[in-house]
Design a protein around this motif. Structure first.
Motif, PDB file in Angstrom:
ATOM      1  N   UNK A 144      49.622  51.931  42.261  1.00  0.00           N
ATOM      2  CA  UNK A 144      49.097  52.409  40.983  1.00  0.00           C
ATOM      3  C   UNK A 144      49.467  51.428  39.870  1.00  0.00           C
ATOM      4  N   UNK A 145      48.593  51.237  38.882  1.00  0.00           N
ATOM      5  CA  UNK A 145      48.898  50.289  37.801  1.00  0.00           C
ATOM      6  C   UNK A 145      49.930  50.879  36.843  1.00  0.00           C
ATOM      7  N   UNK A 146      50.855  50.035  36.400  1.00  0.00           N
ATOM      8  CA  UNK A 146      51.787  50.467  35.359  1.00  0.00           C
ATOM      9  C   UNK A 146      51.048  50.533  34.027  1.00  0.00           C
ATOM     10  N   UNK A 147      51.551  51.310  33.081  1.00  0.00           N
ATOM     11  CA  UNK A 147      50.897  51.489  31.789  1.00  0.00           C
ATOM     12  C   UNK A 147      51.891  51.230  30.669  1.00  0.00           C
ATOM     13  N   UNK A 148      51.421  50.532  29.642  1.00  0.00           N
ATOM     14  CA  UNK A 148      52.253  50.247  28.474  1.00  0.00           C
ATOM     15  C   UNK A 148      51.429  50.530  27.227  1.00  0.00           C
ATOM     16  N   UNK A 149      51.905  51.496  26.436  1.00  0.00           N
ATOM     17  CA  UNK A 149      51.207  51.860  25.210  1.00  0.00           C
ATOM     18  C   UNK A 149      52.222  52.353  24.195  1.00  0.00           C
ATOM     19  N   UNK A 150      52.111  51.890  22.977  1.00  0.00           N
ATOM     20  CA  UNK A 150      52.988  52.344  21.905  1.00  0.00           C
ATOM     21  C   UNK A 150      52.226  52.213  20.592  1.00  0.00           C
ATOM     22  N   UNK A 178      43.986  37.460  44.005  1.00  0.00           N
ATOM     23  CA  UNK A 178      45.089  38.397  44.250  1.00  0.00           C
ATOM     24  C   UNK A 178      44.795  39.777  43.682  1.00  0.00           C
ATOM     25  N   UNK A 179      44.134  39.808  42.531  1.00  0.00           N
ATOM     26  CA  UNK A 179      43.755  41.098  41.937  1.00  0.00           C
ATOM     27  C   UNK A 179      42.711  41.784  42.818  1.00  0.00           C
ATOM     28  N   UNK A 180      41.790  40.999  43.342  1.00  0.00           N
ATOM     29  CA  UNK A 180      40.760  41.569  44.224  1.00  0.00           C
ATOM     30  C   UNK A 180      41.374  42.110  45.510  1.00  0.00           C
ATOM     31  N   UNK A 181      42.368  41.396  46.060  1.00  0.00           N
ATOM     32  CA  UNK A 181      43.041  41.873  47.274  1.00  0.00           C
ATOM     33  C   UNK A 181      43.759  43.186  46.994  1.00  0.00           C
ATOM     34  N   UNK A 182      44.384  43.313  45.829  1.00  0.00           N
ATOM     35  CA  UNK A 182      45.056  44.573  45.473  1.00  0.00           C
ATOM     36  C   UNK A 182      44.056  45.723  45.401  1.00  0.00           C
ATOM     37  N   UNK A 183      42.846  45.433  44.900  1.00  0.00           N
ATOM     38  CA  UNK A 183      41.805  46.463  44.864  1.00  0.00           C
ATOM     39  C   UNK A 183      41.409  46.882  46.277  1.00  0.00           C
ATOM     40  N   UNK A 184      41.348  45.910  47.187  1.00  0.00           N
ATOM     41  CA  UNK A 184      41.045  46.220  48.588  1.00  0.00           C
ATOM     42  C   UNK A 184      42.167  47.048  49.204  1.00  0.00           C
ATOM     43  N   UNK A 185      43.420  46.712  48.901  1.00  0.00           N
ATOM     44  CA  UNK A 185      44.557  47.485  49.396  1.00  0.00           C
ATOM     45  C   UNK A 185      44.459  48.939  48.946  1.00  0.00           C
ATOM     46  N   UNK A 239      48.409  47.843  26.250  1.00  0.00           N
ATOM     47  CA  UNK A 239      48.422  46.673  27.111  1.00  0.00           C
ATOM     48  C   UNK A 239      47.157  46.634  27.964  1.00  0.00           C
ATOM     49  N   UNK A 240      46.596  45.442  28.099  1.00  0.00           N
ATOM     50  CA  UNK A 240      45.386  45.283  28.903  1.00  0.00           C
ATOM     51  C   UNK A 240      45.683  44.504  30.180  1.00  0.00           C
ATOM     52  N   UNK A 241      46.915  44.040  30.349  1.00  0.00           N
ATOM     53  CA  UNK A 241      47.296  43.294  31.553  1.00  0.00           C
ATOM     54  C   UNK A 241      48.380  44.078  32.283  1.00  0.00           C
ATOM     55  N   UNK A 242      47.947  45.090  32.965  1.00  0.00           N
ATOM     56  CA  UNK A 242      48.875  45.972  33.661  1.00  0.00           C
ATOM     57  C   UNK A 242      49.027  45.538  35.115  1.00  0.00           C
ATOM     58  N   UNK A 267      32.779  44.192  48.846  1.00  0.00           N
ATOM     59  CA  UNK A 267      33.508  44.675  47.663  1.00  0.00           C
ATOM     60  C   UNK A 267      34.463  43.595  47.145  1.00  0.00           C
ATOM     61  N   UNK A 268      35.159  42.935  48.070  1.00  0.00           N
ATOM     62  CA  UNK A 268      36.099  41.869  47.693  1.00  0.00           C
ATOM     63  C   UNK A 268      35.369  40.704  47.037  1.00  0.00           C
ATOM     64  N   UNK A 269      34.249  40.297  47.599  1.00  0.00           N
ATOM     65  CA  UNK A 269      33.497  39.176  47.028  1.00  0.00           C
ATOM     66  C   UNK A 269      32.997  39.491  45.618  1.00  0.00           C
ATOM     67  N   UNK A 270      32.559  40.710  45.393  1.00  0.00           N
ATOM     68  CA  UNK A 270      32.109  41.096  44.057  1.00  0.00           C
ATOM     69  C   UNK A 270      33.272  41.101  43.068  1.00  0.00           C
ATOM     70  N   UNK A 271      34.433  41.565  43.515  1.00  0.00           N
ATOM     71  CA  UNK A 271      35.605  41.572  42.648  1.00  0.00           C
ATOM     72  C   UNK A 271      36.026  40.153  42.273  1.00  0.00           C
ATOM     73  N   UNK A 272      35.920  39.247  43.237  1.00  0.00           N
ATOM     74  CA  UNK A 272      36.337  37.863  42.995  1.00  0.00           C
ATOM     75  C   UNK A 272      35.461  37.167  41.957  1.00  0.00           C
ATOM     76  N   UNK A 273      34.281  37.709  41.684  1.00  0.00           N
ATOM     77  CA  UNK A 273      33.410  37.103  40.667  1.00  0.00           C
ATOM     78  C   UNK A 273      33.963  37.296  39.263  1.00  0.00           C
ATOM     79  N   UNK A 274      34.757  38.345  39.071  1.00  0.00           N
ATOM     80  CA  UNK A 274      35.297  38.631  37.733  1.00  0.00           C
ATOM     81  C   UNK A 274      36.819  38.689  37.691  1.00  0.00           C
ATOM     82  N   UNK A 275      37.449  38.741  38.872  1.00  0.00           N
ATOM     83  CA  UNK A 275      38.905  38.861  38.931  1.00  0.00           C
ATOM     84  C   UNK A 275      39.486  37.743  39.790  1.00  0.00           C
ATOM     85  N   UNK A 276      40.790  37.524  39.623  1.00  0.00           N
ATOM     86  CA  UNK A 276      41.494  36.562  40.465  1.00  0.00           C
ATOM     87  C   UNK A 276      41.567  37.095  41.894  1.00  0.00           C
TER      88      UNK A 276
END
Length: 422
Positions: free
Chosen positions: A317-323, A380-387, A328-331, A369-378
């Motif tokens: 799950x993504x961590x969240x930072x807000x105050x 490693x981020x795409x692999x995390x989405x697959x996980x 935060x947009x880079x969680x 799904x991974x290939x589509x994610x890689x078009x807009x994400x790094x």
């Protein structure tokens, strides 16, 4: 309102502290528990006194502290008391409840008891004996694999200095043929003094290959030894270093094999483990060991009512930072779950979305799904989405107790619509 007496137990390696609170949060008794029969019986007597005094048995709260809490958990549970094991992340939230900076075992035991009053506790899992044994075996497997990698790297580093060119003969220094040769002939000078026919025979037997294969390897080994004598770095203790590393490597490899056999034996003896391991292996790229790790780290699956809960338990799950107005947009991933299961999920995800030696992918839907994610994400981020997707698949397989079935997103959506309509 919570009117039960409650006992907080702060666990440590050699002893523990217990603080029993009355229903109105006054200290009833403090007990030092050394992990022996006399001390634990004395603590049990204090709990029974509280039960007699207030007419109801105290609830016991303790942290999940490595393996040290398990003995007390079993002892108090067998005595008939309700024991709640909590995650240290929850108990640490009360460390700054007072203005004064006080940190000791007595205070920690008191705060654990107070934590129960807040009605925010989420119980940590205490797996069954079979699942705990499976978890320990799988984790030990990982530890030994890590040791094998470290000693293998040491061997490679030593051979690069003393025997340049050895890696061109045996690409894997820890292969059976390589180790068999190095045990008897650890240096280039030993190789040159040996009979080439003996070298070929050793390689053939260890590698379980043909005589021609052994002869080819032996000839190349002799050629490499001639070059290594001229350009290698040589010292009197080289052969001892190499042989000692090989001895350790062999023991570690045998240890891993022994653990793997025990994992298979444990699965055969327990129908719950065998059934769910078989179901998990229907998921692409999930093998016997990966399934055992997943099942052992999940523990009691009935505690998860939603796929998101399982993903959060894995630390996906993504961590969240807000105050205030800051959001935060880079969680990053919370990574608060088991590192062992994340390592397994990463390997499964990597093997699922990348092409194999035959040029195909194990799961075309996730690969797309991974290939589509890689078009807009790094990547490693795409692999995390697959996980995360694989975590949802694991949840569905264990929830429905049905083998995995590959479906396109469109067919899956239609199936859900039909279920809702019914």
């Amino acid at each position: 309102m919570n009117v039960l007496p409650v006992a907080g137990v702060d666990i440590s390696k050699r002893f523990s502290d217990m603080c029993i609170l009355t229903p109105d949060n006054q200290v009833f008794e403090r007990v030092k528990i050394y992990h022996d029969t006399t001390s634990m019986e004395r603590a049990l007597s204090s709990l029974q006194n509280a039960k007699h005094q207030f007419g109801i048995a105290p609830v016991i709260v303790m942290e999940s502290t490595s393996h040290y809490h398990l003995i007390l958990f079993q002892f108090f549970t067998d005595a008939g008391f309700e024991v709640i094991v909590v995650n240290p992340l929850q108990s640490n939230a009360l460390k700054n409840i007072n203005v004064r900076k006080i940190k000791n075992d007595k205070v920690d035991a008191y705060r654990l008891a107070l934590l129960y009053r807040m009605n925010v506790l989420r119980r940590s899992q205490v797996p069954t004996d079979a699942l705990r044994s499976l978890r320990m075996l799988c984790r030990q497997h990982y530890e030994l694999k890590g040791d094998i990698t470290r000693y293998k790297n040491r061997l490679i580093a030593l051979l690069d200095q003393t025997f340049p060119g050895f890696n061109k003969v045996f690409c894997d220094a820890a292969a059976a043929g390589s180790l068999a040769i190095l045990v008897q002939y650890p240096t280039p000078m030993h190789i040159l003094s040996a009979d080439p026919l003996d070298l070929a025979q050793i390689i053939r037997k260890a590698s379980h290959k043909s005589q021609a294969y052994g002869q080819r390897k032996a000839d190349r080994l002799v050629e490499a030894a001639v070059q290594a004598v001229r350009i290698g770095i040589h010292a009197p203790g080289d052969h001892v270093l190499i042989q000692s590393i090989i001895t350790i490597l062999k023991q570690l490899i045998e240890g891993v094999a022994l653990i793997d056999r025990q994992i298979q034996s444990l699965a055969k003896q327990n129908s719950y483990i065998q059934q769910n391991v078989d179901l998990l292996q229907t998921i692409p790229c999930v093998g016997m060991f990966s399934a055992a790790v997943i099942l052992s780290e999940i523990g009691d699956f009935s505690l998860f009512s939603k796929p998101k809960q399982l993903a959060a338990y894995f630390g996906l799950d993504p961590s969240q930072r807000q105050s205030g107005t800051m959001q935060s947009v880079r969680n990053k991933l919370s990574k608060r779950g088991s590192p062992y299961i994340r390592a397994v999920l990463y390997m499964i995800a990597h093997n699922t979305v990348h092409t194999n030696r035959f040029g195909s992918v194990a799961n075309p839907v996730l690969a797309e799904f991974y290939q589509k994610k890689c078009q807009t994400k790094a990547p490693n981020v795409a692999i995390c989405a697959v996980m995360h997707k694989i975590s949802n698949i694991i949840y569905a397989v264990l929830r429905d107790q049905r083998p995995f079935a590959l479906r396109s997103p469109e067919s899956h959506a239609r199936m859900l619509c039909l279920k809702m309509a019914a």
